[in-house]
Design a protein around this motif. Structure first.
Motif, mmCIF file in Angstrom:
data_model
loop_
_atom_site.group_PDB
_atom_site.id
_atom_site.type_symbol
_atom_site.label_atom_id
_atom_site.label_comp_id
_atom_site.label_asym_id
_atom_site.label_seq_id
_atom_site.Cartn_x
_atom_site.Cartn_y
_atom_site.Cartn_z
ATOM 1 N N ALA A 20 39.191 76.754 -52.695
ATOM 2 C CA ALA A 20 38.076 77.674 -52.919
ATOM 3 C C ALA A 20 36.850 76.971 -53.489
ATOM 4 C CB ALA A 20 38.496 78.795 -53.861
ATOM 5 N N GLY A 21 37.035 75.787 -54.065
ATOM 6 C CA GLY A 21 35.909 75.136 -54.713
ATOM 7 C C GLY A 21 36.152 73.665 -54.961
ATOM 8 N N VAL A 22 35.201 73.086 -55.697
ATOM 9 C CA VAL A 22 35.229 71.658 -55.977
ATOM 10 C C VAL A 22 34.750 71.429 -57.410
ATOM 11 C CG1 VAL A 22 32.885 71.355 -55.061
ATOM 12 C CG2 VAL A 22 34.426 69.386 -55.185
ATOM 13 N N GLY A 23 35.410 70.516 -58.102
ATOM 14 C CA GLY A 23 34.926 70.030 -59.379
ATOM 15 C C GLY A 23 34.031 68.833 -59.111
ATOM 16 N N LEU A 24 32.726 69.026 -59.181
ATOM 17 C CA LEU A 24 31.755 68.018 -58.763
ATOM 18 C C LEU A 24 31.359 67.139 -59.945
ATOM 19 C CD1 LEU A 24 29.830 66.815 -56.644
ATOM 20 C CD2 LEU A 24 28.193 68.628 -57.245
ATOM 21 N N THR A 25 31.865 65.910 -59.959
ATOM 22 C CA THR A 25 31.503 64.951 -61.001
ATOM 23 C C THR A 25 30.199 64.268 -60.620
ATOM 24 O OG1 THR A 25 33.792 64.547 -61.655
ATOM 25 C CG2 THR A 25 32.190 62.863 -62.227
ATOM 26 N N LEU A 26 29.211 64.349 -61.491
ATOM 27 C CA LEU A 26 27.935 63.683 -61.242
ATOM 28 C C LEU A 26 28.134 62.184 -61.432
ATOM 29 C CD1 LEU A 26 25.443 66.088 -63.070
ATOM 30 C CD2 LEU A 26 26.320 66.185 -60.717
ATOM 31 N N ASP A 27 28.114 61.448 -60.325
ATOM 32 C CA ASP A 27 28.398 60.018 -60.372
ATOM 33 C C ASP A 27 27.714 59.329 -59.201
ATOM 34 O OD1 ASP A 27 29.434 57.658 -61.332
ATOM 35 O OD2 ASP A 27 31.536 58.270 -61.211
ATOM 36 N N HIS A 28 27.699 58.004 -59.241
ATOM 37 C CA HIS A 28 26.897 57.249 -58.281
ATOM 38 C C HIS A 28 27.351 57.447 -56.843
ATOM 39 C CE1 HIS A 28 29.927 54.121 -57.355
ATOM 40 N NE2 HIS A 28 30.355 54.401 -58.568
ATOM 41 N N TYR A 79 31.283 55.383 -65.823
ATOM 42 C CA TYR A 79 30.276 54.359 -66.107
ATOM 43 C C TYR A 79 28.872 54.780 -65.653
ATOM 44 C CZ TYR A 79 34.360 51.461 -66.943
ATOM 45 O OH TYR A 79 35.548 50.956 -67.430
ATOM 46 N N VAL A 80 28.626 56.070 -65.572
ATOM 47 C CA VAL A 80 27.343 56.516 -65.036
ATOM 48 C C VAL A 80 26.179 56.179 -65.962
ATOM 49 C CG1 VAL A 80 27.464 58.848 -66.013
ATOM 50 C CG2 VAL A 80 26.218 58.457 -63.873
ATOM 51 N N LEU A 81 26.417 56.119 -67.265
ATOM 52 C CA LEU A 81 25.346 55.801 -68.217
ATOM 53 C C LEU A 81 25.398 54.364 -68.718
ATOM 54 C CD1 LEU A 81 25.261 59.045 -70.410
ATOM 55 C CD2 LEU A 81 23.704 58.386 -68.569
ATOM 56 N N ASP A 82 26.548 53.771 -68.751
ATOM 57 C CA ASP A 82 26.734 52.415 -69.268
ATOM 58 C C ASP A 82 27.689 51.699 -68.327
ATOM 59 O OD1 ASP A 82 27.589 50.076 -70.652
ATOM 60 O OD2 ASP A 82 27.172 51.005 -72.584
ATOM 61 N N ALA A 83 27.196 50.690 -67.649
ATOM 62 C CA ALA A 83 27.989 50.002 -66.625
ATOM 63 C C ALA A 83 29.116 49.160 -67.207
ATOM 64 C CB ALA A 83 27.079 49.114 -65.775
ATOM 65 N N ARG A 84 29.165 49.002 -68.519
ATOM 66 C CA ARG A 84 30.165 48.119 -69.120
ATOM 67 C C ARG A 84 31.106 48.817 -70.081
ATOM 68 N NH1 ARG A 84 27.112 42.284 -69.941
ATOM 69 N NH2 ARG A 84 26.037 42.312 -67.925
ATOM 70 N N ARG A 85 30.774 50.031 -70.510
ATOM 71 C CA ARG A 85 31.621 50.747 -71.473
ATOM 72 C C ARG A 85 31.947 52.130 -70.940
ATOM 73 N NH1 ARG A 85 29.058 50.999 -77.191
ATOM 74 N NH2 ARG A 85 27.278 51.731 -75.959
#
Length: 304
Positions: A37-45, A81-87
């Motif tokens: 019925a739907g999707v959990g949409l993760t905001l990511d690259h 890692y959407v905000l910090d590419a290393r942590r």
């Protein structure tokens, strides 16, 4: 044409963080074809990147795709890692650096705007772990300040904010959720994302009891299998959870949001996991359903 949904009182979704190897359009088509019925949409690259240019225009494209496939959404903000590419999952609302906290707040504000544009039923978020050297009271104050800012925007947009208790985080359990809710004055738009696996992992009560306790504040539900004391998201049947009582409790609570399968480590097998998960959940829900009431004959037809 979108096929008819699987007969169910609950509305199942699948998280895009478990379909990271698929283009978003392909993921939505898969879920619709399977009967979600739907999707959990993760905001990511790899899907809807919240930091790339033209976010409103790209959001509108996603909205059209959801409509084509007959899917609804919740907006998730747990990208690693959407905000910090290393942590992983940094920064958080608890970060000692005010600019870092602002970066997380800005992400959540974007998520609210995306959710409003998509007609999503909630925005999911979390506290993050308490930073080393930070007093717990300081962490709770920072969390309340950040969530309060997000709630102001959510109120204007009419989008509920659903905070997820996460093992190892400052807000780790339902007790922590109630502490935050009370500190903010019990705002109507602040609810909880109840992860059923997390209940099994660390809550003192069984998952079905957690559903009943959280029912008045349920804004989103995530679901997977898990074992006590082990925060590993497992495919259904690989953990310890008895699912029919959990699904029965959600139905008893008249929960009408999405129940989103959360298998972020299983993208390598995403399409088959999505198919198997929906089959498992619909079977478990059928097992949880109360027996059909026997029809009553009209008075004049009751046999002597």
């Amino acid at each position: 044409m979108t096929p008819p949904r699987t007969a169910s009182a609950l509305r199942y979704a699948y998280g895009t963080n478990g379909l990271a190897d698929l283009r978003l359009e392909d993921a939505l088509g898969l879920l619709a074809d399977l009967g979600y019925a739907g999707v959990g949409l993760t905001l990511d690259h790899m899907h809807l990147d919240p930091l790339a240019p033209r976010l409103p225009a790209r959001t509108a494209e996603v909205g059209r795709a959801l409509a084509r496939h007959g899917l609804t959404a919740t907006v998730e903000t747990g990208a690693r890692y959407v905000l910090d590419a290393r942590r992983k999952h940094h920064p958080t609302l608890l970060d000692p650096d005010a600019e870092a906290r602002t970066a997380r707040t800005d992400l959540l504000l974007k998520a609210v705007r995306v959710a409003a544009d998509l007609g999503a039923h909630a925005v999911h978020c979390f506290s993050g772990p308490l930073p080393t050297g930070t007093a717990p009271d300081t962490g709770w104050t920072r969390l309340a300040d950040g969530i309060g800012t997000v709630l102001d925007a959510a109120g204007a947009a009419g989008v509920p904010v659903a905070v997820e208790p996460e093992p190892g985080h400052l807000l780790a359990d339902l007790t922590g959720f109630h502490r935050l809710r009370t500190a903010l004055g019990s705002p109507e738009l602040l609810g909880v994302t109840l992860d059923i696996g997390h209940c099994q992992c660390l809550e003192p009560r069984p998952p079905a009891d957690c559903v009943r306790e959280a029912a008045p504040w349920l804004r989103h539900v995530q679901i997977e299998d898990m074992r006590r004391g082990d925060h590993t998201h497992l495919p259904f049947g690989d953990g310890e959870i008895d699912f029919p009582p959990v699904l029965a409790a959600l139905r008893e609570a008249d929960y009408d949001g999405l129940v989103t399968v959360e298998l972020p480590r299983d993208s390598h097998a995403g399409p088959s996991r999505a198919a198997d998960s929906l089959a498992f959940l619909t079977a478990a829900e059928a097992e949880a359903a109360p027996p059909a009431r026997q029809g009553t004959l009209p008075q004049e037809e009751i046999p002597c």
